[in-house]
Scaffold this active site. Structure first.
Site, PDB file in Angstrom:
ATOM      1  N   ARG A 108     -14.219  -7.381  -8.079  1.00 42.68           N
ATOM      2  CA  ARG A 108     -13.452  -6.346  -7.372  1.00 42.68           C
ATOM      3  C   ARG A 108     -14.392  -5.211  -6.972  1.00 42.68           C
ATOM      4  O   ARG A 108     -14.267  -4.623  -5.905  1.00 42.68           O
ATOM      5  CB  ARG A 108     -12.298  -5.813  -8.244  1.00 42.68           C
ATOM      6  CG  ARG A 108     -11.570  -4.663  -7.543  1.00 42.68           C
ATOM      7  CD  ARG A 108     -10.297  -4.142  -8.203  1.00 42.68           C
ATOM      8  NE  ARG A 108     -10.068  -4.490  -9.561  1.00 42.68           N
ATOM      9  CZ  ARG A 108     -10.620  -3.875 -10.621  1.00 42.68           C
ATOM     10  NH1 ARG A 108     -11.453  -2.867 -10.450  1.00 42.68           N
ATOM     11  NH2 ARG A 108     -10.352  -4.288 -11.833  1.00 42.68           N
ATOM     12  N   TYR A 111       0.056   2.632  16.234  1.00 44.27           N
ATOM     13  CA  TYR A 111       0.418   1.286  15.806  1.00 44.27           C
ATOM     14  C   TYR A 111       1.640   1.345  14.893  1.00 44.27           C
ATOM     15  O   TYR A 111       1.685   2.159  13.962  1.00 44.27           O
ATOM     16  CB  TYR A 111      -0.788   0.676  15.078  1.00 44.27           C
ATOM     17  CG  TYR A 111      -0.523  -0.688  14.505  1.00 44.27           C
ATOM     18  CD1 TYR A 111      -0.381  -1.797  15.338  1.00 44.27           C
ATOM     19  CD2 TYR A 111      -0.423  -0.884  13.138  1.00 44.27           C
ATOM     20  CE1 TYR A 111      -0.134  -3.051  14.816  1.00 44.27           C
ATOM     21  CE2 TYR A 111      -0.186  -2.134  12.605  1.00 44.27           C
ATOM     22  CZ  TYR A 111      -0.039  -3.218  13.454  1.00 44.27           C
ATOM     23  OH  TYR A 111       0.203  -4.451  12.916  1.00 44.27           O
ATOM     24  N   ASP A 125      -8.653   5.300  14.489  1.00 50.57           N
ATOM     25  CA  ASP A 125      -8.395   3.864  14.470  1.00 50.57           C
ATOM     26  C   ASP A 125      -9.027   3.288  15.741  1.00 50.57           C
ATOM     27  O   ASP A 125      -8.508   3.472  16.845  1.00 50.57           O
ATOM     28  CB  ASP A 125      -6.882   3.624  14.424  1.00 50.57           C
ATOM     29  CG  ASP A 125      -6.525   2.137  14.364  1.00 50.57           C
ATOM     30  OD1 ASP A 125      -7.360   1.309  14.760  1.00 50.57           O
ATOM     31  OD2 ASP A 125      -5.397   1.827  13.927  1.00 50.57           O
ATOM     32  N   LYS A 146      -8.564  -8.080  14.455  1.00 47.72           N
ATOM     33  CA  LYS A 146      -8.495  -8.145  15.910  1.00 47.72           C
ATOM     34  C   LYS A 146      -9.881  -8.468  16.495  1.00 47.72           C
ATOM     35  O   LYS A 146     -10.396  -9.521  16.221  1.00 47.72           O
ATOM     36  CB  LYS A 146      -7.917  -6.835  16.453  1.00 47.72           C
ATOM     37  CG  LYS A 146      -6.701  -6.315  15.644  1.00 47.72           C
ATOM     38  CD  LYS A 146      -5.457  -7.173  15.732  1.00 47.72           C
ATOM     39  CE  LYS A 146      -4.384  -6.815  14.711  1.00 47.72           C
ATOM     40  NZ  LYS A 146      -3.958  -5.427  14.670  1.00 47.72           N
TER      41      LYS A 146
HETATM   42  C1  LIG Z   1      -3.242  -4.607  13.741  1.00 50.07           C
HETATM   43  C2  LIG Z   1      -3.513  -3.157  13.745  1.00 50.07           C
HETATM   44  C3  LIG Z   1      -3.514  -2.413  12.551  1.00 50.07           C
HETATM   45  C4  LIG Z   1      -3.169  -3.025  11.212  1.00 50.07           C
HETATM   46  O1  LIG Z   1      -4.115  -3.948  10.792  1.00 50.07           O
HETATM   47  P1  LIG Z   1      -3.805  -5.209   9.858  1.00 50.07           P
HETATM   48  O2  LIG Z   1      -5.128  -5.853   9.732  1.00 50.07           O
HETATM   49  O3  LIG Z   1      -2.767  -6.034  10.565  1.00 50.07           O
HETATM   50  O4  LIG Z   1      -3.280  -4.651   8.568  1.00 50.07           O
HETATM   51  C5  LIG Z   1      -3.818  -1.060  12.620  1.00 50.07           C
HETATM   52  N1  LIG Z   1      -4.083  -0.454  13.806  1.00 50.07           N
HETATM   53  C6  LIG Z   1      -4.083  -1.130  14.964  1.00 50.07           C
HETATM   54  C7  LIG Z   1      -4.401  -0.402  16.230  1.00 50.07           C
HETATM   55  C8  LIG Z   1      -3.788  -2.498  14.985  1.00 50.07           C
HETATM   56  O5  LIG Z   1      -3.771  -3.151  16.149  1.00 50.07           O
END
Ligand SMILES: *Cc1c(COP(=O)(O)O)cnc(C)c1O
Length: 381
Positions: free
Chosen positions: A46, A98, A170, A195
């Site tokens: 961890r 998001y 983000d 993504k």
């Molecule tokens: C998908 C996404 C998230 C969340 O991420 P996960 O890996 O699904 O937990 C946060 N911000 C944006 C802009 C996203 O597209």
């Protein structure tokens, strides 16, 4: 080192025990010690894992940061950021963030006493005006989803810094290839590596990147103390995806530019939203802070009905109807009934999210085939 070299080499060393050129998947929970406290820097997985460490060094380099801290998902990374704060503190956030980030902020952290407010950050002066006495964090997304609004990072981060407020950007929609928020004054960069960074729609993963050693230490403490760490196989898959990040992003952005042009000229299309178009509200800011304009694009139809949108959504063959984004394959989605269904219609309309708005995540296929696919689907309207 330039970006295309970093994706392949930064933080990656041949495995010292065998010379394996690819970082092995260290699928172990613990490490043998020679004597109590006498070990090779690894005690328990961890806390430390060599596959994860290689990935963290690589991600830090891609965002021009000093440290990266990896998590089991993008939302687990957000969770760690919020744990830097306490009950009564306020997060000021973009108003079209998001959906999962909004849900966590409001329903999980709201119950613990976190205050949050949601504003249009398209205008930096409005951000300065909105900062309140309890504001401790600015939560920024740029481009946003699905309206692809652009926040002027340099201007907004400078305002926050002057007021002693942390900024978290983000950067999921841009990826480190297009935009590096730390260079523009941000304190923390967040990615859902699910993504573009992973890029192959086969793993869920998140990370934070920072420049400040003390902030890195606090986030590493939370990573270990709360335990939302990614497994070594997931880290391996992300490392593997990153090696082609620059090639994938470049192609996807070029495809998006061609598709934006095609849709703009289409008689059934009312509006195309893409930061690369001169008609975009913050096109000039996008031009300044992004290397290319991204591969997410939204458009709506002249008759603006859900029925017509449905015809397009079910009429494509190559664009798959699905949530998520950023993979090699193209996706099509309907925010009003899918990702943003929980937002009341009047609220949706206020931010420009119409009934017929269609969102595309443009992949790296041949662009002629993608345009032919959209053309056939739009022909059915
Ligand atoms: C998908 C996404 C998230 C969340 O991420 P996960 O890996 O699904 O937990 C946060 N911000 C944006 C802009 C996203 O597209």
């Amino acid at each position: 080192m330039k970006f295309a070299t970093k994706v392949i080499h930064a933080g990656i060393e041949p495995d010292p025990s065998t010379g394996a050129i690819m970082t092995p998947i260290f699928q172990t929970s613990t490490y043998v010690q020679v004597a109590p406290g006498d070990h090779k820097g690894y005690e328990y997985a961890r806390t430390q894992n060599p596959t994860r460490h290689a990935l963290e060094h690589n991600l830090a380099a891609l965002e021009n940061g000093k440290a990266a801290i990896c998590f089991s998902s993008g939302l687990a990374a957000q969770d760690a950021v919020i744990k830097l704060f306490k009950s009564g503190d306020e997060v000021l956030s973009v108003n079209d963030l998001y959906g999962g980030s909004y849900r966590q902020m409001l329903r999980v952290w709201g119950a613990w006493g976190l205050k949050s407010r949601y504003i249009d950050m398209g205008d930096a002066a409005a951000v300065e005006h909105a900062i309140g006495p309890d504001t401790r964090l600015l939560w920024i997304e740029t481009p946003t989803n699905p309206m692809l609004n652009i926040v002027d990072l340099e201007a907004v981060c400078a305002i926050a810094r002057k007021r002693g407020i942390l900024t978290c950007v983000d950067n999921t929609f841009a990826s480190p290839f297009l935009q590096n928020p730390l260079d523009l004054g941000a304190d923390i960069v967040l990615h859902s590596a699910t993504k573009y960074i992973g890029g192959h729609s086969d793993v869920v993963h998140g990370c934070l990147i920072v420049n400040d050693a003390e902030l890195a230490e606090r986030l590493h403490f939370i990573q270990n103390a709360c335990g939302a760490v990614p497994g070594p196989q997931d880290c391996f898959l992300i490392l593997r995806g990153i090696k082609t990040l620059h090639l994938r992003m470049q192609r996807a952005c070029e495809n998006a530019a061609a598709i934006a042009q095609y849709l703009t000229a289409h008689p059934k299309v009312a509006r195309v939203v893409w930061p690369g178009l001169a008609t975009h509200r913050n096109h000039e800011v996008a031009r300044r802070q992004m290397r290319m304009f991204g591969a997410m694009l939204s458009f709506d139809l002249k008759d603006n009905s859900i029925e017509s949108a449905n015809k397009v959504l079910s009429g494509t063959e190559l664009f798959s109807l699905a949530e998520s984004l950023g993979g090699v394959e193209s996706l099509i989605g309907h925010p009003a009934s899918m990702t943003h269904a929980s937002i009341p219609r009047e609220e949706r309309l206020k931010v420009g999210l119409s009934d017929s708005l269609i969102r595309l995540s443009i992949g790296v296929e041949d662009v002629d085939d993608l345009i032919a696919d959209l053309d056939a689907a739009l022909g059915s309207v």
